[in-house]
Design an enzyme around this catalytic site. Structure first.
Site, PDB file in Angstrom:
ATOM      1  N   ASP A  49       0.875  -1.132   0.042  1.00  0.00           N
ATOM      2  CA  ASP A  49      -0.080   0.014  -0.046  1.00  0.00           C
ATOM      3  C   ASP A  49       0.793   1.306   0.023  1.00  0.00           C
ATOM      4  O   ASP A  49       0.343   2.432  -0.145  1.00  0.00           O
ATOM      5  CB  ASP A  49      -1.014   0.030   0.990  1.00  0.00           C
ATOM      6  CG  ASP A  49      -0.295  -0.114   2.503  1.00  0.00           C
ATOM      7  OD1 ASP A  49       0.984  -0.288   2.557  1.00  0.00           O
ATOM      8  OD2 ASP A  49      -1.138   0.146   3.430  1.00  0.00           O
ATOM      9  N   SER A  50       2.256   1.245   0.224  1.00  0.00           N
ATOM     10  CA  SER A  50       3.164   2.164  -0.148  1.00  0.00           C
ATOM     11  C   SER A  50       2.792   3.159  -1.589  1.00  0.00           C
ATOM     12  O   SER A  50       3.170   3.891  -1.815  1.00  0.00           O
ATOM     13  CB  SER A  50       4.565   1.541  -0.167  1.00  0.00           C
ATOM     14  OG  SER A  50       4.880   0.517  -0.958  1.00  0.00           O
ATOM     15  N   ASP A  88      -1.089  -6.129  -0.239  1.00  0.00           N
ATOM     16  CA  ASP A  88      -1.432  -5.551   1.142  1.00  0.00           C
ATOM     17  C   ASP A  88      -2.716  -5.256   1.393  1.00  0.00           C
ATOM     18  O   ASP A  88      -3.445  -5.015   0.236  1.00  0.00           O
ATOM     19  CB  ASP A  88      -0.696  -4.223   0.937  1.00  0.00           C
ATOM     20  CG  ASP A  88       0.479  -4.065   2.026  1.00  0.00           C
ATOM     21  OD1 ASP A  88       0.461  -4.848   3.048  1.00  0.00           O
ATOM     22  OD2 ASP A  88       1.182  -3.340   2.020  1.00  0.00           O
ATOM     23  N   LYS A 118      -1.055  -9.553   2.895  1.00  0.00           N
ATOM     24  CA  LYS A 118      -0.338  -8.786   4.195  1.00  0.00           C
ATOM     25  C   LYS A 118      -0.881  -8.098   4.876  1.00  0.00           C
ATOM     26  O   LYS A 118      -1.807  -7.269   4.341  1.00  0.00           O
ATOM     27  CB  LYS A 118       1.107  -8.287   3.590  1.00  0.00           C
ATOM     28  CG  LYS A 118       1.916  -7.514   4.593  1.00  0.00           C
ATOM     29  CD  LYS A 118       3.117  -7.124   4.233  1.00  0.00           C
ATOM     30  CE  LYS A 118       3.337  -5.802   3.763  1.00  0.00           C
ATOM     31  NZ  LYS A 118       3.067  -4.624   4.569  1.00  0.00           N
ATOM     32  N   GLU A 120      -0.838  -5.373   8.600  1.00  0.00           N
ATOM     33  CA  GLU A 120      -0.061  -4.836   9.724  1.00  0.00           C
ATOM     34  C   GLU A 120      -0.868  -5.261  11.275  1.00  0.00           C
ATOM     35  O   GLU A 120      -2.058  -5.112  11.109  1.00  0.00           O
ATOM     36  CB  GLU A 120      -0.093  -3.311   9.592  1.00  0.00           C
ATOM     37  CG  GLU A 120       0.823  -3.026   8.268  1.00  0.00           C
ATOM     38  CD  GLU A 120       0.933  -1.390   8.155  1.00  0.00           C
ATOM     39  OE1 GLU A 120       0.475  -0.769   9.029  1.00  0.00           O
ATOM     40  OE2 GLU A 120       1.091  -1.024   7.168  1.00  0.00           O
ATOM     41  N   GLU A 187       9.759  -3.900  10.194  1.00  0.00           N
ATOM     42  CA  GLU A 187       9.856  -2.872   9.533  1.00  0.00           C
ATOM     43  C   GLU A 187      10.623  -1.910  10.605  1.00  0.00           C
ATOM     44  O   GLU A 187      10.157  -1.799  11.764  1.00  0.00           O
ATOM     45  CB  GLU A 187       8.896  -2.085   8.801  1.00  0.00           C
ATOM     46  CG  GLU A 187       9.337  -0.847   8.324  1.00  0.00           C
ATOM     47  CD  GLU A 187       8.002  -0.128   7.390  1.00  0.00           C
ATOM     48  OE1 GLU A 187       7.075  -0.903   6.961  1.00  0.00           O
ATOM     49  OE2 GLU A 187       8.370   0.940   6.944  1.00  0.00           O
TER      50      GLU A 187
HETATM   51  O1  KIV Z   1       3.489  -1.159   1.810  1.00  0.00           O
HETATM   52  C1  KIV Z   1       4.543  -1.607   1.467  1.00  0.00           C
HETATM   53  O2  KIV Z   1       5.087  -1.416   0.139  1.00  0.00           O
HETATM   54  C2  KIV Z   1       5.217  -2.341   2.461  1.00  0.00           C
HETATM   55  C3  KIV Z   1       6.532  -2.649   2.418  1.00  0.00           C
HETATM   56  C4  KIV Z   1       7.674  -1.602   2.487  1.00  0.00           C
HETATM   57  C5  KIV Z   1       7.034  -3.756   3.226  1.00  0.00           C
HETATM   58  O3  KIV Z   1       4.554  -2.650   3.391  1.00  0.00           O
END
Ligand code: KIV
Length: 278
Positions: A49-50, A88, A118, A120, A187
């Protein structure tokens, strides 16, 4: 024979079995062409989600929607054939309840073809992770600095510096592993905490700003390639400067258009062959 040369995708059980072995290589990907370039070189393509920050120009990842993640996840899946694709779960798509998380994770997997999701969270998300894993949704955890909690932290900050904070992150990692996550991103934590977690949990840890003591590493591709310059965290190593290369290409194109050197006759339709050679 390596997984890549077998012509098959890396699977979740294969990743889990890499604990303590050859380091796992992860990069983020958001588009099909990007996935195609990265695919031969990595074990996992993470649709992070970056993308909210490095593609959409948001200040944090909080504004990213499930629909956006699904669109980019499907593109990355289409653009790759070797890497395991993990997508994510964005902010507010899983925190409410295990049922909400299941509904959105199942949709993500069905609509993108990814191998897992993924999310958090530590101790507080363990029941949700267990709920998903028991229903055949592979989960990669994410502990330490969790960007979706940026406002709770008051900024992006290295975690685990104090004794109590470090202990809490180790407990988060333990809970995520006990809940059945097949691996976890660690992280922005100090090296001793990353090392303790990696020694403790039976699944691979994937570090970002968490030292070489993890079982694998992940970077945001735009950071590694010099395509995102708003800020560069200290833990990033820049392997290329594609931002400058793109700027130079745009400047050369602009110059050619302004001086009528582009397009040339070779780019035109309906121009006689002789004229083209001239
Ligand atoms: O959102 C993302 O790209 C991430 C990675 C940096 C681990 O969570």
């Amino acid at each position: 024979m390596s997984v890549a040369s077998r012509g098959q995708r890396v699977t979740v059980p294969e990743l889990r079995d890499r604990k303590g072995g050859e380091p796992i290589v992860v990069l983020t990907a958001y588009t099909a062409p990007q996935a195609k370039i990265l695919d031969p070189h990595v074990d996992v393509l993470l649709v992070g989600d970056s993308l909210g920050m490095v593609v959409y120009g948001l200040e944090s990842t909080l504004g990213v929607t499930l629909e956006t993640m699904i669109a980019h996840g499907a593109a990355v899946r289409r653009g790759s054939e070797h890497a395991c694709v993990i997508v994510d779960m964005p902010f507010a798509s899983y925190q409410e309840s295990p049922a909400q998380a299941y509904r959105n994770a199942a949709r993500t997997m069905a609509d993108t073809g990814c191998a897992g999701v993924k999310l958090e969270g530590g101790v507080e998300m363990a029941p949700t992770i267990e709920f998903l894993v028991k229903r055949s949704i592979p989960v990669m955890g994410h502990v330490g600095l969790m960007p979706q909690s940026v406002h709770a932290y008051g900024g992006f900050r290295v975690q685990g510096r104090g004794e109590e904070d470090g202990r809490a992150i180790v407990e988060d990692a333990r809970a995520v592993a006990d809940a059945g996550a097949f691996s976890m991103v660690v992280e922005g934590v100090i090296e001793p905490v990353a090392g303790e977690i990696t020694d403790l949990v039976p699944v691979p840890t994937i570090g970002i700003g968490a030292s070489p003591r993890c079982d694998g590493q992940v970077l945001v591709t735009e950071d590694l390639a010099g395509l995102f310059s708003d800020f560069t965290p200290r833990f990033v190593r820049r392997y290329a400067d594609l931002g400058s290369a793109l700027g130079d290409a745009a400047a050369a194109y602009a110059q050619d258009v302004r001086t009528r050197r582009f397009p040339g006759s070779e780019h035109c339709f309906g121009v006689p062959k002789r004229a083209r050679l001239a």
